[in-house]
Design a protein around this motif. Structure first.
Motif, PDB file in Angstrom:
ATOM      1  N   SER A 197     -40.623 -60.059 -57.471  1.00  0.00           N
ATOM      2  CA  SER A 197     -42.052 -59.728 -57.504  1.00  0.00           C
ATOM      3  C   SER A 197     -42.497 -59.352 -56.097  1.00  0.00           C
ATOM      4  O   SER A 197     -42.117 -60.009 -55.115  1.00  0.00           O
ATOM      5  CB  SER A 197     -42.872 -60.915 -58.009  1.00  0.00           C
ATOM      6  OG  SER A 197     -42.365 -61.401 -59.242  1.00  0.00           O
ATOM      7  N   ALA A 198     -43.324 -58.310 -56.010  1.00  0.00           N
ATOM      8  CA  ALA A 198     -43.821 -57.871 -54.700  1.00  0.00           C
ATOM      9  C   ALA A 198     -45.125 -57.117 -54.861  1.00  0.00           C
ATOM     10  O   ALA A 198     -45.271 -56.273 -55.755  1.00  0.00           O
ATOM     11  CB  ALA A 198     -42.787 -56.996 -53.999  1.00  0.00           C
ATOM     12  N   VAL A 199     -46.091 -57.457 -54.008  1.00  0.00           N
ATOM     13  CA  VAL A 199     -47.332 -56.703 -53.868  1.00  0.00           C
ATOM     14  C   VAL A 199     -47.594 -56.549 -52.373  1.00  0.00           C
ATOM     15  O   VAL A 199     -47.134 -57.363 -51.558  1.00  0.00           O
ATOM     16  CB  VAL A 199     -48.531 -57.401 -54.547  1.00  0.00           C
ATOM     17  CG1 VAL A 199     -48.400 -57.387 -56.043  1.00  0.00           C
ATOM     18  CG2 VAL A 199     -48.686 -58.833 -54.025  1.00  0.00           C
ATOM     19  N   ALA A 200     -48.351 -55.531 -52.008  1.00  0.00           N
ATOM     20  CA  ALA A 200     -48.619 -55.283 -50.596  1.00  0.00           C
ATOM     21  C   ALA A 200     -49.965 -54.591 -50.450  1.00  0.00           C
ATOM     22  O   ALA A 200     -50.487 -53.979 -51.388  1.00  0.00           O
ATOM     23  CB  ALA A 200     -47.507 -54.442 -49.979  1.00  0.00           C
ATOM     24  N   ALA A 201     -50.528 -54.719 -49.240  1.00  0.00           N
ATOM     25  CA  ALA A 201     -51.803 -54.083 -48.913  1.00  0.00           C
ATOM     26  C   ALA A 201     -51.778 -53.671 -47.454  1.00  0.00           C
ATOM     27  O   ALA A 201     -51.079 -54.290 -46.636  1.00  0.00           O
ATOM     28  CB  ALA A 201     -52.969 -55.023 -49.183  1.00  0.00           C
ATOM     29  N   GLU A 235     -43.427 -60.777 -51.039  1.00  0.00           N
ATOM     30  CA  GLU A 235     -42.195 -60.373 -51.728  1.00  0.00           C
ATOM     31  C   GLU A 235     -41.390 -61.643 -51.999  1.00  0.00           C
ATOM     32  O   GLU A 235     -40.921 -62.306 -51.079  1.00  0.00           O
ATOM     33  CB  GLU A 235     -41.416 -59.396 -50.849  1.00  0.00           C
ATOM     34  CG  GLU A 235     -40.177 -58.809 -51.517  1.00  0.00           C
ATOM     35  CD  GLU A 235     -38.921 -59.626 -51.250  1.00  0.00           C
ATOM     36  OE1 GLU A 235     -38.083 -59.713 -52.171  1.00  0.00           O
ATOM     37  OE2 GLU A 235     -38.790 -60.175 -50.134  1.00  0.00           O
ATOM     38  N   LEU A 236     -41.255 -61.995 -53.308  1.00  0.00           N
ATOM     39  CA  LEU A 236     -40.711 -63.295 -53.673  1.00  0.00           C
ATOM     40  C   LEU A 236     -39.710 -63.183 -54.812  1.00  0.00           C
ATOM     41  O   LEU A 236     -39.769 -62.268 -55.638  1.00  0.00           O
ATOM     42  CB  LEU A 236     -41.833 -64.253 -54.109  1.00  0.00           C
ATOM     43  CG  LEU A 236     -42.958 -64.539 -53.120  1.00  0.00           C
ATOM     44  CD1 LEU A 236     -44.044 -65.351 -53.809  1.00  0.00           C
ATOM     45  CD2 LEU A 236     -42.434 -65.265 -51.896  1.00  0.00           C
ATOM     46  N   TRP A 237     -38.823 -64.149 -54.833  1.00  0.00           N
ATOM     47  CA  TRP A 237     -38.006 -64.493 -55.997  1.00  0.00           C
ATOM     48  C   TRP A 237     -38.183 -65.999 -56.176  1.00  0.00           C
ATOM     49  O   TRP A 237     -37.906 -66.772 -55.277  1.00  0.00           O
ATOM     50  CB  TRP A 237     -36.540 -64.143 -55.796  1.00  0.00           C
ATOM     51  CG  TRP A 237     -35.639 -64.789 -56.827  1.00  0.00           C
ATOM     52  CD1 TRP A 237     -35.076 -66.030 -56.766  1.00  0.00           C
ATOM     53  CD2 TRP A 237     -35.227 -64.235 -58.078  1.00  0.00           C
ATOM     54  NE1 TRP A 237     -34.340 -66.284 -57.891  1.00  0.00           N
ATOM     55  CE2 TRP A 237     -34.412 -65.198 -58.727  1.00  0.00           C
ATOM     56  CE3 TRP A 237     -35.468 -63.027 -58.720  1.00  0.00           C
ATOM     57  CZ2 TRP A 237     -33.835 -64.984 -59.959  1.00  0.00           C
ATOM     58  CZ3 TRP A 237     -34.884 -62.819 -59.966  1.00  0.00           C
ATOM     59  CH2 TRP A 237     -34.083 -63.784 -60.572  1.00  0.00           C
ATOM     60  N   THR A 238     -38.667 -66.422 -57.329  1.00  0.00           N
ATOM     61  CA  THR A 238     -38.976 -67.825 -57.522  1.00  0.00           C
ATOM     62  C   THR A 238     -38.630 -68.264 -58.933  1.00  0.00           C
ATOM     63  O   THR A 238     -38.680 -67.465 -59.868  1.00  0.00           O
ATOM     64  CB  THR A 238     -40.473 -68.091 -57.250  1.00  0.00           C
ATOM     65  OG1 THR A 238     -40.769 -69.461 -57.535  1.00  0.00           O
ATOM     66  CG2 THR A 238     -41.355 -67.196 -58.111  1.00  0.00           C
ATOM     67  N   MET A 239     -38.282 -69.537 -59.066  1.00  0.00           N
ATOM     68  CA  MET A 239     -38.007 -70.132 -60.370  1.00  0.00           C
ATOM     69  C   MET A 239     -39.196 -70.918 -60.900  1.00  0.00           C
ATOM     70  O   MET A 239     -39.089 -71.629 -61.903  1.00  0.00           O
ATOM     71  CB  MET A 239     -36.786 -71.051 -60.274  1.00  0.00           C
ATOM     72  CG  MET A 239     -35.501 -70.322 -59.926  1.00  0.00           C
ATOM     73  SD  MET A 239     -35.120 -68.986 -61.075  1.00  0.00           S
ATOM     74  CE  MET A 239     -34.876 -69.888 -62.592  1.00  0.00           C
ATOM     75  N   SER A 240     -40.350 -70.808 -60.229  1.00  0.00           N
ATOM     76  CA  SER A 240     -41.579 -71.451 -60.694  1.00  0.00           C
ATOM     77  C   SER A 240     -42.667 -70.386 -60.808  1.00  0.00           C
ATOM     78  O   SER A 240     -42.723 -69.456 -60.008  1.00  0.00           O
ATOM     79  CB  SER A 240     -42.021 -72.548 -59.718  1.00  0.00           C
ATOM     80  OG  SER A 240     -41.026 -73.552 -59.606  1.00  0.00           O
TER      81      SER A 240
END
Length: 602
Positions: free
Chosen positions: A125-129, A425-430
């Motif tokens: 998941s990734a978002v940016a501004a 910018e993440l990779w997470t199991m929660s």
């Protein structure tokens, strides 16, 4: 002090009397309790709602980036979702397709207050501004501040921000883990390994290469504060402050948890060493690094037998009586049955499992008997010469130092690559990771004002809604363990003093208890302070005080006879007065009236 103990004893007596009275009315208590339970059954407990006026922070101020996420349209207008794919990853999970939403906290949120929430787990998941204006590292401090809440806890994943480097090719739709950034800041955890990142990318002034510099770990009290981020599922305020003098501070919920300088608090160090080991140097052949050596003059004693075994047979051992030589230790289980699905061709011939031989349960042993082994008293093992100091020892060899050809000195690592954007910018199991009130500024006053209008208000409402003030005190005490020593002094010292006064020994005649009970004992035992009832004569022989007792008894009888005569003359009035006199007189003890006479010898 005496009055205090009298009041205390009176209160205790009153409490016992009250308990006895209450025992007499147990039935009435039961009826009252039943009525109260019936009333409570009709009461409906409602959750308390706290009316707090929340206003979105004013964004008409001087900042480099700010978003309170109170406008749902910010996701799409200000923030852009990445459409890229992660390199070197399986095609099925390579795409950045995590779901982002703007919504309120799942629990105890303020009306009108929303944040950016990552709804997906096990996805990239990734978002940016983009920043309102680029931040250049010149003579102004950098402040990065935001809120985060792991609403479902965190098992493996992060909640950090990346401050994207200024570049002509910056495309927010293509943000990945490879997108250049200048600073990465925030929490990260996987399993038992938890971190709080502060990473900056330093450019080598000689080669132009970029190297990541990782801040030292948070230790001590600050680590306890950091661990709460992953556990309590509440919002937390994170702040990074970097000054032009290369100093930095990291705080969590207004608590300083880490600080230092960019020059000496990061690994690898910003500046390489001026000297390094000579890679071409080697240890000389005659260099002896052995600190101890075997004594060359020592020799093995003649009586030392290296061939003697460590254990030998016990020649004195005899077979115990009743040993069953012909019985095996283990026998097939007679109750075992071959399974119905047993396939001889696939599983082989079936054999019943072995069990302990029942015949051996009452015997000292079964099977062939042999003599046991015992330690050999003549065994000494292999002989070695004793160690002595090496006369040729020269110490541990080290290569010579030479000037480092890659050496440089950067006195201002603060001057990093300018910032142009911000990314998550993440990779997470929660899932349900909540971000809110992100701010990049150079004004400490603005950061404090925003925290007061948002986080401080939010956390005060959460604490009030939970109503758990004791829990807050306990958490604060855990963060400040020295407070427990204060609690022990405030509670333990008065307790010890009370116990000391209450349980003081009889040897202390001036104590408060001795004053109270001393007067009671005197009343019970008589004016002379001794109990005549508990101190009887223990012999029939004539004693020195027998005559005194007889005289006192005679005087007492004469006084009684005089009173009787006066009573007869005065009639009924005298009898009344006599009754009053008798009531006023103290009771005569047995030892005062009894006459002891010497026993006659036969």
């Amino acid at each position: 002090m005496k009055n205090f103990w009298l009041v205390l004893l009176f209160s205790a007596a009153l409490g016992l009397a009250r308990a006895e009275v209450e025992d007499d009315f147990d039935d009435e208590d039961i009826v009252v309790e039943d009525e109260e339970d019936a009333v409570m059954d009709d009461v409906q407990v409602e959750k308390v709602q706290i009316d707090v006026s929340y206003l979105s922070p004013d964004d008409n101020v001087d900042f480099f980036f700010m978003d309170h996420f109170d406008d749902v349209a910010t996701l799409g207008s200000k923030w852009t979702k990445s459409q890229a794919k992660k390199e070197g990853t399986d095609e099925s999970i390579a795409k950045y397709d995590g779901q982002w939403e703007v919504e309120a906290l799942a629990k105890d949120g303020l009306p009108g207050d929303t944040g950016l929430v990552l709804k997906s787990k096990a996805k990239h998941s990734a978002v940016a501004a983009k920043l309102k204006k680029p931040f250049k590292f010149d003579d102004r401090m950098l402040i990065v501040q935001y809120e985060i809440a792991f609403q479902n806890g965190q098992d493996c994943g992060g909640g950090y921000l990346k401050l994207l480097s200024e570049s002509a090719g910056l495309d927010l739709r293509s943000v990945t883990d490879k997108t250049p950034y200048t600073i990465m800041f925030g929490p990260d955890k996987c399993g038992s390994d938890s971190k709080f990142h502060f990473i900056f990318r330093h450019i080598n002034p000689k080669t132009g290469e970029i190297e990541e510099k990782h801040c030292k770990k948070i230790e001590g009290k600050g680590r306890q504060v950091m661990e709460e981020i992953f556990k309590d599922k509440k919002p937390h305020l994170l702040r990074l402050l970097v000054r032009p003098d290369n100093t930095f501070e990291i705080s969590i919920d207004h608590t300083l948890v880490n600080h230092g300088t960019l020059l000496d608090s990061f690994t690898p160090a910003v500046n390489p060493p001026a000297e390094i080991d000579d890679p071409n140097d080697s240890m000389p052949a005659d260099w002896d690094e052995r600190e101890k050596i075997a004594d060359p003059e020592a020799s093995k004693p003649e009586e030392w037998d290296e061939s003697a075994p460590k254990q030998i047979l016990d020649e004195d051992a005899v077979q115990p009586s009743g040993w069953l030589n012909d019985e095996p230790d283990m026998v097939p289980d007679p109750e075992a049955v071959k399974p119905d699905d047993w396939d001889v061709e696939m599983d082989g011939d079936w054999e019943a499992p072995l069990i302990d031989n029942p015949a051996c349960s009452s015997a000292p042993g079964c099977g062939p008997w042999s003599q046991p082994m015992i330690d050999n008293t003549a065994y000494k093992g292999k002989w070695f010469a004793p160690m002595i100091n090496n006369p040729g020892y020269k110490g541990k060899w080290k290569p010579a130092k030479i000037s480092n050809p890659d050496y440089f000195h950067d006195p201002e690592p603060f001057k990093m690559t300018p910032l142009a954007g911000i990314g998550i910018e993440l990779w997470t199991m929660s899932d349900s990771i909540y971000f809110d009130n992100i701010l990049i500024t150079d004004s400490l006053a603005l950061a404090d004002s925003l925290a007061k209008e948002t986080y401080d208000l939010k956390i005060s409402v959460i604490d009030a809604m939970s109503g758990n003030m004791f829990r807050r005190i306990l958490d604060y005490s855990n963060k400040n363990p020295w407070l427990y020593a204060v609690y022990v002094v405030l509670v333990g010292l008065p307790t010890v003093l009370i116990i000391t006064f209450c349980c003081s020994g009889s040897g202390d005649k001036s104590g408060p208890l001795s004053m109270i009970f001393g007067s009671v004992n005197q009343t019970l035992e008589g004016t002379d302070g001794k109990s005549s009832l508990n101190d009887p004569k223990k012999t029939d022989e004539t004693q020195d005080d027998d005559e005194v007792v007889e005289e006192e008894a005679a005087e007492q009888e004469e006084a009684e006879e005089d009173q009787d005569e006066e009573g007869e003359e005065d009639g009924s009035e005298g009898e009344e007065e006599e009754g009053e006199d008798e009531e006023d007189e103290p009771p005569t003890t047995r030892s005062q009236t009894r006459k002891r006479r010497p026993r006659k010898e036969l």
